[in-house]
Design a protein around this motif. Structure first.
Motif, short mmCIF file in Angstrom:
data_model
loop_
_atom_site.label_atom_id
_atom_site.label_comp_id
_atom_site.label_asym_id
_atom_site.label_seq_id
_atom_site.Cartn_x
_atom_site.Cartn_y
_atom_site.Cartn_z
N ILE A 19 43.00 52.16 27.59
CA ILE A 19 41.63 51.72 27.11
C ILE A 19 40.71 51.63 28.18
N ASN A 20 41.18 51.80 29.60
CA ASN A 20 40.24 51.58 30.53
C ASN A 20 39.35 52.99 30.65
N THR A 21 39.92 54.18 29.87
CA THR A 21 39.35 55.44 29.95
C THR A 21 38.79 55.63 28.52
N TYR A 22 38.85 54.50 27.67
CA TYR A 22 38.26 54.73 26.36
C TYR A 22 39.43 55.93 25.48
N ALA A 23 40.65 55.83 25.64
CA ALA A 23 41.74 56.67 25.03
C ALA A 23 41.74 56.24 23.77
N ASN A 24 42.08 56.85 22.71
CA ASN A 24 42.48 56.56 21.22
C ASN A 24 44.13 56.73 21.32
N ASN A 25 44.66 55.45 20.91
CA ASN A 25 46.35 55.48 20.74
C ASN A 25 46.62 55.28 19.19
N ALA A 26 45.91 55.55 18.31
CA ALA A 26 46.06 55.53 16.98
C ALA A 26 47.28 56.00 16.48
N PRO A 27 48.11 55.47 15.52
CA PRO A 27 48.00 54.32 15.04
C PRO A 27 48.79 53.18 15.59
N LEU A 28 49.11 53.62 17.07
CA LEU A 28 49.90 52.59 17.84
C LEU A 28 49.22 51.30 18.22
N ARG A 29 49.87 50.46 18.64
CA ARG A 29 49.37 48.90 19.33
C ARG A 29 49.52 48.97 20.58
N GLY A 30 48.36 48.60 21.38
CA GLY A 30 48.46 48.53 22.88
C GLY A 30 48.40 50.04 23.58
N TYR A 31 48.50 49.97 24.85
CA TYR A 31 47.78 50.75 25.86
C TYR A 31 48.74 51.11 26.93
N LYS A 32 48.40 51.74 27.80
CA LYS A 32 49.14 51.93 29.18
C LYS A 32 49.24 50.64 29.80
N TYR A 33 50.32 50.28 30.65
CA TYR A 33 50.68 49.08 31.38
C TYR A 33 51.27 48.05 30.21
N MET A 34 51.15 48.13 28.99
CA MET A 34 51.65 47.16 27.89
C MET A 34 52.95 47.96 27.59
N TYR A 35 53.91 47.09 26.89
CA TYR A 35 55.14 47.75 26.42
C TYR A 35 55.17 47.91 24.89
N GLY A 36 54.00 47.56 24.20
CA GLY A 36 53.78 48.18 23.11
C GLY A 36 53.82 49.61 22.73
N PRO B 195 39.34 41.46 22.64
CA PRO B 195 40.50 41.92 23.46
C PRO B 195 41.71 42.31 22.79
N VAL B 196 42.69 43.34 23.14
CA VAL B 196 43.69 43.84 22.55
C VAL B 196 44.95 42.98 23.02
N ARG B 197 45.85 42.26 22.12
CA ARG B 197 46.60 41.36 22.65
C ARG B 197 48.02 42.24 22.18
N TYR B 198 48.92 41.86 22.90
CA TYR B 198 50.35 42.42 22.58
C TYR B 198 51.16 40.95 22.53
N PRO B 199 52.10 40.71 21.75
CA PRO B 199 52.69 39.56 21.44
C PRO B 199 53.67 39.28 22.53
N ASP B 200 53.73 38.01 23.15
CA ASP B 200 54.69 37.46 23.82
C ASP B 200 55.77 36.82 23.38
N GLY B 201 56.82 36.45 23.91
CA GLY B 201 57.91 35.60 23.29
C GLY B 201 58.88 36.88 22.68
N VAL B 202 59.66 36.44 21.60
CA VAL B 202 60.66 37.39 21.12
C VAL B 202 60.28 37.88 19.87
N GLN B 203 60.05 39.31 19.67
CA GLN B 203 59.50 39.88 18.45
C GLN B 203 60.50 40.90 18.04
#
Length: 523
Positions: free
Chosen positions: A343-360, A470-478
């Motif tokens: 998201i730092n470079t304004y990329a589009n990851n549709a239809p996925l959740r999250g971006y680089k660095y995340m484990y989404g 902000p984009v949030r990726y869930p914590d805990g167990v999912q």
């Protein structure tokens, strides 16, 4: 090995492809591996999820490559960041096996064989252009020490697109507040040669009034021309596009999309945005604002598009050169992104959740195309097979007749391409450390303490980027069913505890094989 030819239309869904059998050997095909950097999952025009701006400008290079091969919808990087994913591709192994979980842990152990080393031993010529990011240390980090006979590029995570000369370095050094720190680096590229000869020579090469995406494309095309009548080759093209600093835009591509472009006068007393002036702020302060969304840049998406179109043009030129030299029919082309778009470079990851660095999914699922016309399916999309960047090593080694090391985590994709099996992996794991991890098993994905939050943007009708939630990726167990919920929106762990239990067991068995994250000893 027999030839199977499948003719298909673009976006033919492939589960188990029917194959026609004939008689032909692969006869050690040439290999071209193309790595994009932080490419958005949706940012290619042939994709059904491509955004309107990408469809408007078009990506004929990506589209043409996809039409000549198979696009994998369930392809994954070995990690959500550059150094980990690239180590996985080069070695065919989980980099976690030597403690490489994240930035700063990326040594390449002497005993781990790389893909270019294996191909060199099998009689291939080997060359690389572009980015090398294995965190800059370790016995084999440099390309000419892990199998490449020729190399031109830069070493590290980030490099400027257009300030590539010693004059640029000198201009910065003349500023009172200049320090080599932070993420944005400028100056000459590195050229080296000598793998297998004991020389391992390296020099700095300045490029004035040039552009890294063009340089890497032209050098790759020159290599193809030079080797069209020689022994089989492995050419690794590692673009820095579309990694930041995408806010630095080459003039001709900026004009195509109406993006900001400010000519840089090295002697100017006032340096205009998007150039860092060390008399005003540190590089860390500047790059945090414009490279990590400390401020929303309304031009951000247009600047990304300019660099994306330059990358796409490079793909077209490479394909043109392969055809002109008569190499295309016997050259395997593999294209992939090193990890998810950022998201730092304004990329589009549709239809996925999250971006680089995340484990989404947006951080670890990547675009991947494999093409060998006349041998592998063309114009096909594989919606079923779970494949990994780690699979590139064994796939290419099998085609090339090279020895495949024992104990690889990657698996050859050839049986999937030939329609002999549905998937390459039953399950895959990604980890930040021993407590933060995710596992995918078939349609299921289990996440454990993988939470992440990141600034975000939205586009108005004019294409300007604006602040968003902000984009949030869930914590805990999912627990997510990716077959029905690719956006990871519904946690099903309460409904399917037995699935989570089995996946947790798989992870524990995997974890038992992995060391703790590597910690460099400081003198």
């Amino acid at each position: 090995m027999k030839k199977r030819v499948v003719n298909g239309l673009l976006w033919l869904t492939v589960l188990l492809l029917p194959v026609a059998k004939g008689a032909v050997d692969f006869s050690c095909p040439n290999v071209v591996v193309i790595i994009a950097d932080d490419l958005g999952y949706a940012d290619m025009a042939f994709l059904p999820d491509a955004p309107a701006d990408v469809k408007h400008y078009g990506t004929p290079g990506f589209d043409r490559l996809a039409a000549s091969g198979t696009y994998f919808r369930n392809a994954y990087a070995a990690g959500p960041i550059c150094s980990v994913s690239r180590a996985g591709l080069l070695t065919g192994c989980y980099p976690y096996r030597w403690g490489n979980y994240y930035f700063g842990q990326g040594q390449l152990p002497e005993e781990i064989q790389t893909l270019p080393e294996a191909l060199h031993q099998a009689g291939y010529a080997t060359a690389k252009v572009g980015k090398t990011h294995l965190d800059g240390w370790g016995q084999k980090a440099f390309p000419s020490l892990h199998g490449f006979e020729e190399y031109l590029g830069f070493f590290g995570g980030t490099w400027d697109y257009i300030r590539l000369s010693q004059k640029d370095v000198n201009a910065y050094k003349g500023r009172a507040g200049f320090k080599w720190m932070g993420h944005q680096l400028v100056g000459p590229l590195i050229q080296s040669a000598g793998y297998g000869t004991g020389r391992n020579e390296a020099t700095r090469v300045s490029f004035e009034n040039d552009f890294s995406t063009r340089i890497f494309t032209d050098k790759a095309c020159e290599y193809l021309e030079r080797n069209k009548d020689g022994k089989p080759f492995y050419l690794h093209i590692s673009y820095n596009a579309v990694h930041h600093p995408t806010y630095v835009v080459e003039e001709s591509w900026a004009k195509k999309v109406g993006a900001r472009y400010v000519p840089w006068d090295r002697e100017a007393e006032e340096w205009s945005f998007p150039y860092w002036d060390p008399d005003k702020e540190t590089n860390d302060e500047f790059h945090t604002k414009w490279g990590h969304m400390g401020e929303i840049d309304k031009e951000g998406r247009r600047c990304y598009l300019a660099n994306l179109l330059a990358l796409d043009f490079g793909i077209s030129k490479l394909l043109d050169t392969l055809e002109k030299t008569g190499l295309r029919e016997n050259t395997l082309v593999v294209f992939m992104s090193d990890n998810g778009g950022t998201i730092n470079t304004y990329a589009n990851n549709a239809p996925l959740r999250g971006y680089k660095y995340m484990y989404g999914e947006g951080g670890i699922r990547i675009p991947m195309i494999i093409s060998l016309p006349g041998t592998f399916p063309q114009g096909a999309v594989n919606n079923k097979a779970l494949v990994s960047g780690m699979d590139i090593f064994p796939t290419i080694a099998e085609l090339a007749g090279a020895d495949v090391p024992n104990g690889l985590d990657g698996k050859s994709i050839l049986p999937v391409l030939m329609g002999e099996k549905e998937t390459n992996h039953e399950w895959l794991v990604w980890a930040r450390d021993k407590d933060k991890w995710v596992i995918r098993n078939g349609k299921w994905k289990l996440t454990h303490n993988a939470g992440w939050m990141h600034s975000s943007f939205k586009l108005n009708e004019e294409g300007d980027a604006l602040q968003a939630e902000p984009v949030r990726y869930p914590d805990g167990v999912q627990l997510f069913n990716l077959e029905n919920d690719i956006g990871e929106s519904v946690n099903l762990i309460a409904q399917h505890p037995e699935v989570a239990e089995e996946m947790n067991r798989l992870y524990k068995d995997w974890e038992a094989q992995m060391p703790e994250p590597f910690k460099m000893k400081r003198k």
